[in-house]
Design a protein around this motif. Structure first.
Motif: not given
Length: 73
Positions: A7-12, A1-4
């Motif tokens: 990944a979302n924060m990195n994409a943003v 869950m933390a990995s997702a």
């Protein structure tokens, strides 16, 4: 869950970096914070053209105030 979430924060972050670079190439004068606010407003449904017009008008008003302040000093 933390990995997702990471990944979302990195994409943003990457998306905002790309938008900031485009903004700089177009000489918009927007910093990261201003650009982020504009993006959020557009995501909320604000018309981008209307937002652009408001920013231009605010800049004109700000320039007028600066000019009048310089004339009185």
């Amino acid at each position: 869950m933390a990995s997702a979430a990471n990944a979302n924060m990195n994409a943003v972050r990457e998306t905002m970096d790309v938008l900031l670079e485009i903004s700089r190439l177009l000489n918009t004068g927007l910093d990261m914070e201003s650009l982020s606010i504009c993006v959020r407003l557009c995501e909320q449904g604000i018309n981008p053209e209307a937002l652009s017009s408001v920013i231009k008008e605010l800049r004109k008003a700000s320039d007028s105030l600066k000019t009048s302040e310089n004339c009185t000093n």
